[in-house]
Design a protein around this motif. Structure first.
Motif, PDB file in Angstrom:
ATOM      1  N   THR A 175     125.992  21.933 -30.992  1.00  0.00           N
ATOM      2  CA  THR A 175     126.779  23.098 -30.574  1.00  0.00           C
ATOM      3  C   THR A 175     128.255  22.770 -30.331  1.00  0.00           C
ATOM      4  O   THR A 175     129.027  23.641 -29.941  1.00  0.00           O
ATOM      5  CB  THR A 175     126.192  23.723 -29.288  1.00  0.00           C
ATOM      6  N   ILE A 176     128.645  21.512 -30.555  1.00  0.00           N
ATOM      7  CA  ILE A 176     130.038  21.111 -30.345  1.00  0.00           C
ATOM      8  C   ILE A 176     130.944  21.824 -31.343  1.00  0.00           C
ATOM      9  O   ILE A 176     130.654  21.899 -32.538  1.00  0.00           O
ATOM     10  CB  ILE A 176     130.188  19.582 -30.485  1.00  0.00           C
ATOM     11  N   THR A 177     132.058  22.355 -30.834  1.00  0.00           N
ATOM     12  CA  THR A 177     133.028  23.052 -31.688  1.00  0.00           C
ATOM     13  C   THR A 177     134.448  22.653 -31.314  1.00  0.00           C
ATOM     14  O   THR A 177     134.695  22.094 -30.238  1.00  0.00           O
ATOM     15  CB  THR A 177     132.896  24.580 -31.551  1.00  0.00           C
ATOM     16  N   SER A 178     135.375  22.980 -32.205  1.00  0.00           N
ATOM     17  CA  SER A 178     136.791  22.734 -31.940  1.00  0.00           C
ATOM     18  C   SER A 178     137.201  23.436 -30.652  1.00  0.00           C
ATOM     19  O   SER A 178     136.841  24.584 -30.412  1.00  0.00           O
ATOM     20  CB  SER A 178     137.636  23.248 -33.107  1.00  0.00           C
ATOM     21  N   GLY A 179     137.946  22.717 -29.810  1.00  0.00           N
ATOM     22  CA  GLY A 179     138.369  23.268 -28.527  1.00  0.00           C
ATOM     23  C   GLY A 179     137.577  22.749 -27.348  1.00  0.00           C
ATOM     24  O   GLY A 179     138.014  22.857 -26.197  1.00  0.00           O
ATOM     25  N   ASP A 180     136.387  22.187 -27.600  1.00  0.00           N
ATOM     26  CA  ASP A 180     135.643  21.549 -26.518  1.00  0.00           C
ATOM     27  C   ASP A 180     136.428  20.340 -26.010  1.00  0.00           C
ATOM     28  O   ASP A 180     137.240  19.755 -26.743  1.00  0.00           O
ATOM     29  CB  ASP A 180     134.257  21.104 -27.005  1.00  0.00           C
ATOM     30  N   GLN A 181     136.168  19.976 -24.779  1.00  0.00           N
ATOM     31  CA  GLN A 181     136.920  18.900 -24.140  1.00  0.00           C
ATOM     32  C   GLN A 181     136.066  17.654 -23.953  1.00  0.00           C
ATOM     33  O   GLN A 181     134.829  17.728 -23.927  1.00  0.00           O
ATOM     34  CB  GLN A 181     137.464  19.380 -22.796  1.00  0.00           C
ATOM     35  N   ILE A 182     136.750  16.512 -23.836  1.00  0.00           N
ATOM     36  CA  ILE A 182     136.062  15.229 -23.742  1.00  0.00           C
ATOM     37  C   ILE A 182     136.366  14.580 -22.393  1.00  0.00           C
ATOM     38  O   ILE A 182     137.536  14.434 -22.018  1.00  0.00           O
ATOM     39  CB  ILE A 182     136.489  14.288 -24.878  1.00  0.00           C
ATOM     40  N   ILE A 183     135.305  14.217 -21.699  1.00  0.00           N
ATOM     41  CA  ILE A 183     135.404  13.505 -20.423  1.00  0.00           C
ATOM     42  C   ILE A 183     134.874  12.092 -20.610  1.00  0.00           C
ATOM     43  O   ILE A 183     133.824  11.888 -21.245  1.00  0.00           O
ATOM     44  CB  ILE A 183     134.602  14.230 -19.325  1.00  0.00           C
ATOM     45  N   GLY A 184     135.599  11.133 -20.088  1.00  0.00           N
ATOM     46  CA  GLY A 184     135.150   9.749 -20.128  1.00  0.00           C
ATOM     47  C   GLY A 184     134.790   9.280 -18.732  1.00  0.00           C
ATOM     48  O   GLY A 184     135.568   9.479 -17.799  1.00  0.00           O
ATOM     49  N   ILE A 185     133.616   8.683 -18.574  1.00  0.00           N
ATOM     50  CA  ILE A 185     133.202   8.109 -17.294  1.00  0.00           C
ATOM     51  C   ILE A 185     133.430   6.606 -17.349  1.00  0.00           C
ATOM     52  O   ILE A 185     133.074   5.938 -18.326  1.00  0.00           O
ATOM     53  CB  ILE A 185     131.730   8.411 -16.980  1.00  0.00           C
ATOM     54  N   ALA A 186     134.032   6.082 -16.294  1.00  0.00           N
ATOM     55  CA  ALA A 186     134.436   4.677 -16.279  1.00  0.00           C
ATOM     56  C   ALA A 186     133.259   3.727 -16.445  1.00  0.00           C
ATOM     57  O   ALA A 186     132.162   3.949 -15.926  1.00  0.00           O
ATOM     58  CB  ALA A 186     135.157   4.368 -14.970  1.00  0.00           C
TER      59      ALA A 186
END
Length: 347
Positions: A175-186
């Motif tokens: 379901t990922i589409t353009s405009g989704d955001q990315i979070i990185g966990i340390a």
């Protein structure tokens, strides 16, 4: 010609009594990881786990297996064996949680030339600690004593975990589409990948002492390198109760460049801002000490990000806030854009 003196398995290097005593020593440790679904103690031919299927509409089992790699060599050099047990669990359960599955139970395989009970117990202590962090049961395992296969004091580890998720709750990135955001966990450091290159740079090229504290590090080098892999299971299970996680990538071998595309549809790419997260000092030591190209850093190591989440834009800040309350360090590190093929751009 027959031998005049009777020979036993112990004469050949395998001590069955010592193996039985080892099992007795670790039983109290294993009990600390028990879940209500566990049916019997360790020691049987197989572990028994009664899945509570009433909790799920269409339960799907998710399985993962892994090892610790050449990080074990650091454990041998430093004679410290508990943390690699945590690594072993982490590498398996982190692979399971990315699909939205709750880890249920874990099995371990410990192989050595001659069983040293104190050493083996330390390894199992780490495994039980990892299972407690993940909320899964240590259901059983195998201890193999194989004379001549391993150098004195050395061993190998493998782990196997099983989890469960409702079929309509599986996270697969579709379901990922353009405009989704990315979070990185340390990450907590190198985790369990890239150690062959790390040893070549730090110990062979720079000839650093594992007991010393190089400039930029806050602890001795050996302690930094043996920092166990962070287990993200409970944090992600908490997020799944309230938020939509469209895709999750465990950043292991292959780094950010290889692992993020595994959860992206073919028409999407991840665009990361390289300055948006903090890189632990050990990565600077490796990059500068080995003159490692940036692309190689991003492909070999996690470079400070242990887990990546792809989320709807409107939930980004709320998810970051929840992760902070859960004790995780996390950053908004990028976004999803249109592309011809799934890939990662780092700006």
């Amino acid at each position: 010609m027959s031998h005049k003196t009777p020979m036993t398995y112990k004469d050949a290097g395998v001590d069955i009594a010592a193996g039985n005593e080892f099992v007795n020593q670790i039983k109290p440790l294993v009990k600390q990881t028990s879940r209500p679904e566990v049916v019997a103690d360790i020691g049987g031919f197989g572990g028994l786990f009664a899945l509570n299927a009433t909790k799920y509409q269409r339960p799907v089992l998710v399985a993962a297996t892994d090892g610790v790699g050449t990080k074990l060599m650091l454990a041998f050099m430093m004679n410290q064996h508990e943390t690699v047990g945590i690594d072993l669990v982490a590498m398996c359960v982190n692979d399971i949680i990315v699909q939205g599955a709750e880890p249920l139970f874990f099995l371990d395989y410990f192989a050595t030339g001659k069983l040293t009970q104190a050493q083996a117990v330390e390894v199992i202590k780490g495994i039980t600690e990892g299972c407690k962090q993940a909320g899964c049961a240590l259901l059983g395992g195998e201890t193999a004593e194989m004379p001549g296969m391993y150098k004195s004091g050395e061993y190998d580890l493998a782990g196997f975990a099983v989890g469960v998720v409702d079929q309509d709750q599986i996270i697969d990135g579709s379901t990922i589409t353009s405009g989704d955001q990315i979070i990185g966990i340390a990450s907590s450091g190198l985790h369990s990948n890239g150690y062959s290159l790390a040893r070549k740079i730090l110990l062979e090229s720079l000839k650093l002492d594992l007991a010393a504290t190089p400039a930029g590090l806050d602890r001795p080098l050996g302690e930094v390198l043996l920092t166990p892999t962070r287990i993200y299971v409970k944090s992600i299970l908490s997020l799944l109760q309230n938020f939509q996680l469209k895709g999750i990538a465990h950043i292991t071998g292959g780094g950010l460049l290889e692992n993020i595309p595994r959860v992206l549809p073919q028409h999407c790419k991840a665009v990361l801002n390289a300055n948006s997260w903090d890189k632990p000092a050990i990565f600077d030591l490796l990059r500068l000490g080995g003159n490692v190209p940036l692309e190689e850093m991003y492909r070999t190591f996690n470079y400070g990000i242990g887990m990546v989440l792809v989320v709807p834009q409107e939930q980004t800040d709320h998810i970051l806030q929840r992760l902070s309350t859960l004790g995780e360090t996390a950053w908004h590190i990028g976004h999803i854009a249109d592309a011809d093929t799934a890939c990662v751009d780092i700006l």
